[in-house]
Scaffold this motif. Structure first.
Motif, PDB file in Angstrom:
ATOM      1  N   PHE A 135       0.999  -1.169  -0.153  1.00  0.00           N
ATOM      2  CA  PHE A 135      -0.038   0.030  -0.153  1.00  0.00           C
ATOM      3  C   PHE A 135       0.748   1.273  -0.008  1.00  0.00           C
ATOM      4  N   GLU A 136       1.768   1.121   0.691  1.00  0.00           N
ATOM      5  CA  GLU A 136       2.491   2.674   1.162  1.00  0.00           C
ATOM      6  C   GLU A 136       3.773   2.818  -0.116  1.00  0.00           C
ATOM      7  N   GLU A 137       4.264   1.530  -0.486  1.00  0.00           N
ATOM      8  CA  GLU A 137       5.310   1.619  -1.477  1.00  0.00           C
ATOM      9  C   GLU A 137       4.917   1.226  -3.185  1.00  0.00           C
ATOM     10  N   GLY A 138       3.668   0.380  -2.985  1.00  0.00           N
ATOM     11  CA  GLY A 138       3.457   0.041  -4.315  1.00  0.00           C
ATOM     12  C   GLY A 138       3.989  -1.023  -4.837  1.00  0.00           C
ATOM     13  N   LYS A 139       4.641  -1.777  -3.883  1.00  0.00           N
ATOM     14  CA  LYS A 139       5.339  -2.921  -4.343  1.00  0.00           C
ATOM     15  C   LYS A 139       5.678  -3.672  -3.015  1.00  0.00           C
ATOM     16  N   PRO A 140       5.900  -5.136  -3.114  1.00  0.00           N
ATOM     17  CA  PRO A 140       6.220  -6.214  -2.164  1.00  0.00           C
ATOM     18  C   PRO A 140       7.647  -5.921  -1.556  1.00  0.00           C
ATOM     19  N   THR A 141       7.646  -5.779  -0.379  1.00  0.00           N
ATOM     20  CA  THR A 141       9.326  -5.613   0.342  1.00  0.00           C
ATOM     21  C   THR A 141       9.128  -6.852   1.339  1.00  0.00           C
ATOM     22  N   LYS A 142      10.251  -7.580   1.583  1.00  0.00           N
ATOM     23  CA  LYS A 142      10.783  -8.679   2.482  1.00  0.00           C
ATOM     24  C   LYS A 142      10.587  -7.977   3.994  1.00  0.00           C
ATOM     25  N   GLY A 143       9.820  -8.521   4.843  1.00  0.00           N
ATOM     26  CA  GLY A 143       9.877  -8.074   6.018  1.00  0.00           C
ATOM     27  C   GLY A 143      11.142  -8.464   6.750  1.00  0.00           C
ATOM     28  N   SER A 144      11.203  -8.144   8.008  1.00  0.00           N
ATOM     29  CA  SER A 144      12.544  -8.433   8.858  1.00  0.00           C
ATOM     30  C   SER A 144      12.079  -9.002  10.167  1.00  0.00           C
ATOM     31  N   ALA A 145      12.844  -9.994  10.584  1.00  0.00           N
ATOM     32  CA  ALA A 145      12.661 -10.745  11.839  1.00  0.00           C
ATOM     33  C   ALA A 145      12.692  -9.472  13.152  1.00  0.00           C
ATOM     34  N   ASP A 146      13.353  -8.575  12.692  1.00  0.00           N
ATOM     35  CA  ASP A 146      13.538  -7.360  14.005  1.00  0.00           C
ATOM     36  C   ASP A 146      12.029  -6.452  13.993  1.00  0.00           C
ATOM     37  N   TYR A 147      11.459  -6.881  12.948  1.00  0.00           N
ATOM     38  CA  TYR A 147       9.828  -5.906  13.208  1.00  0.00           C
ATOM     39  C   TYR A 147       8.742  -6.909  12.902  1.00  0.00           C
ATOM     40  N   THR A 148       8.357  -7.618  13.864  1.00  0.00           N
ATOM     41  CA  THR A 148       7.250  -8.541  13.718  1.00  0.00           C
ATOM     42  C   THR A 148       6.137  -8.501  14.728  1.00  0.00           C
ATOM     43  N   THR A 149       4.859  -8.883  14.526  1.00  0.00           N
ATOM     44  CA  THR A 149       3.609  -8.872  15.564  1.00  0.00           C
ATOM     45  C   THR A 149       2.816 -10.089  15.147  1.00  0.00           C
ATOM     46  N   ALA A 177       9.061  -4.250   7.225  1.00  0.00           N
ATOM     47  CA  ALA A 177      10.688  -3.822   6.867  1.00  0.00           C
ATOM     48  C   ALA A 177      11.084  -2.866   7.738  1.00  0.00           C
ATOM     49  N   SER A 178       9.979  -2.061   8.276  1.00  0.00           N
ATOM     50  CA  SER A 178      10.378  -0.957   9.221  1.00  0.00           C
ATOM     51  C   SER A 178       9.483  -0.767  10.601  1.00  0.00           C
ATOM     52  N   ALA A 179      10.072  -0.188  11.459  1.00  0.00           N
ATOM     53  CA  ALA A 179       9.240   0.073  12.677  1.00  0.00           C
ATOM     54  C   ALA A 179       7.947   0.908  12.368  1.00  0.00           C
ATOM     55  N   GLU A 180       7.918   1.842  11.226  1.00  0.00           N
ATOM     56  CA  GLU A 180       6.831   2.687  10.912  1.00  0.00           C
ATOM     57  C   GLU A 180       5.880   1.604  10.280  1.00  0.00           C
ATOM     58  N   ASN A 181       6.268   0.611   9.288  1.00  0.00           N
ATOM     59  CA  ASN A 181       5.138  -0.283   8.707  1.00  0.00           C
ATOM     60  C   ASN A 181       4.422  -1.271   9.897  1.00  0.00           C
ATOM     61  N   LEU A 182       5.324  -1.453  10.861  1.00  0.00           N
ATOM     62  CA  LEU A 182       4.863  -2.389  11.857  1.00  0.00           C
ATOM     63  C   LEU A 182       3.654  -1.702  12.778  1.00  0.00           C
ATOM     64  N   ALA A 183       3.919  -0.315  12.889  1.00  0.00           N
ATOM     65  CA  ALA A 183       3.035   0.491  13.873  1.00  0.00           C
ATOM     66  C   ALA A 183       1.814   0.622  13.113  1.00  0.00           C
ATOM     67  N   ARG A 184       1.954   0.871  11.519  1.00  0.00           N
ATOM     68  CA  ARG A 184       0.839   0.812  10.772  1.00  0.00           C
ATOM     69  C   ARG A 184      -0.127  -0.220  10.730  1.00  0.00           C
ATOM     70  N   PHE A 185       0.461  -1.456  10.590  1.00  0.00           N
ATOM     71  CA  PHE A 185      -0.187  -2.757  10.696  1.00  0.00           C
ATOM     72  C   PHE A 185      -0.962  -2.891  11.856  1.00  0.00           C
ATOM     73  N   LYS A 186      -0.218  -2.634  13.123  1.00  0.00           N
ATOM     74  CA  LYS A 186      -0.794  -2.683  14.634  1.00  0.00           C
ATOM     75  C   LYS A 186      -1.896  -2.108  14.756  1.00  0.00           C
ATOM     76  N   ASP A 187      -2.040  -0.739  14.022  1.00  0.00           N
ATOM     77  CA  ASP A 187      -2.990   0.165  14.397  1.00  0.00           C
ATOM     78  C   ASP A 187      -4.244  -0.121  13.443  1.00  0.00           C
ATOM     79  N   ASN A 188      -4.166  -0.826  12.307  1.00  0.00           N
ATOM     80  CA  ASN A 188      -5.285  -1.239  11.418  1.00  0.00           C
ATOM     81  C   ASN A 188      -4.794  -2.808  10.761  1.00  0.00           C
ATOM     82  N   PRO A 189      -4.869  -3.685  11.433  1.00  0.00           N
ATOM     83  CA  PRO A 189      -4.672  -5.008  10.647  1.00  0.00           C
ATOM     84  C   PRO A 189      -5.433  -5.404   9.738  1.00  0.00           C
ATOM     85  N   GLU A 190      -6.632  -5.083  10.040  1.00  0.00           N
ATOM     86  CA  GLU A 190      -7.646  -5.452   8.887  1.00  0.00           C
ATOM     87  C   GLU A 190      -7.458  -4.694   7.519  1.00  0.00           C
ATOM     88  N   ARG A 191      -7.088  -3.528   7.489  1.00  0.00           N
ATOM     89  CA  ARG A 191      -6.700  -2.919   6.162  1.00  0.00           C
ATOM     90  C   ARG A 191      -5.446  -3.425   5.565  1.00  0.00           C
TER      91      ARG A 191
END
Length: 147
Positions: free
Chosen positions: A44-58, A68-82
């Motif tokens: 959604f944010e970059e328009g392409k798939p990016t591999k995630g990191s074991a450092d940022y999981t939920t 891939a980043s703490a920001e994307n992890l926070a976005r997901f946690k705020d609205n996982p259904e999206r």
């Protein structure tokens, strides 16, 4: 002993497991990672798939999701259904046909604000011919196909 192991592996691969069939998220046979370890927010944010990191999981719906980043992890946690893929990351076209198949995070589309994964490029090509129709069919079949 070798023949016994081959028998066990063959039995596991050819026998439908009720637990696997009921999992609301596709994670593969030997994994518990949703979307193949890809960062679902990146679609959604970059328009392409990016591999995630074991450092940022939920954890969500019984699976581990990587980002891939703490920001994307926070976005997901705020609205996982999206951000979670529709139908738990199973192939959207297969769900529209009434069965389950793996979703491949490299074969994807965003329609009506949702992320849809498909089995492979050929299936995705079929999906893209009439995604709105297939979404209606898949929505009607989900989550009944998990039973």
């Amino acid at each position: 002993m070798h023949r016994f192991l081959i028998f066990i592996v063959t039995a596991l691969l050819t026998t439908a497991s009720p637990l696997a069939a009921e999992s609301p998220v596709y994670t593969g046979l030997l994994s518990n990672t949703g979307a193949g370890g890809y960062d679902t927010v990146s679609y959604f944010e970059e328009g392409k798939p990016t591999k995630g990191s074991a450092d940022y999981t939920t954890d969500y719906q019984g699976a581990t999701w990587r980002f891939a980043s703490a920001e994307n992890l926070a976005r997901f946690k705020d609205n996982p259904e999206r951000y979670a893929p529709a139908y738990g990351g199973y192939c959207a076209w297969a769900v529209s046909q009434g069965y389950l198949a793996k979703g491949d995070p490299r074969h994807w589309s965003i329609k009506q604000g949702r992320l849809y994964l498909n089995y492979n490029q050929s299936v995705q090509d079929s999906w893209l011919k009439s995604p709105e129709e297939f979404i209606v069919q898949a929505d009607a079949n989900w989550p009944g196909v998990l039973e």
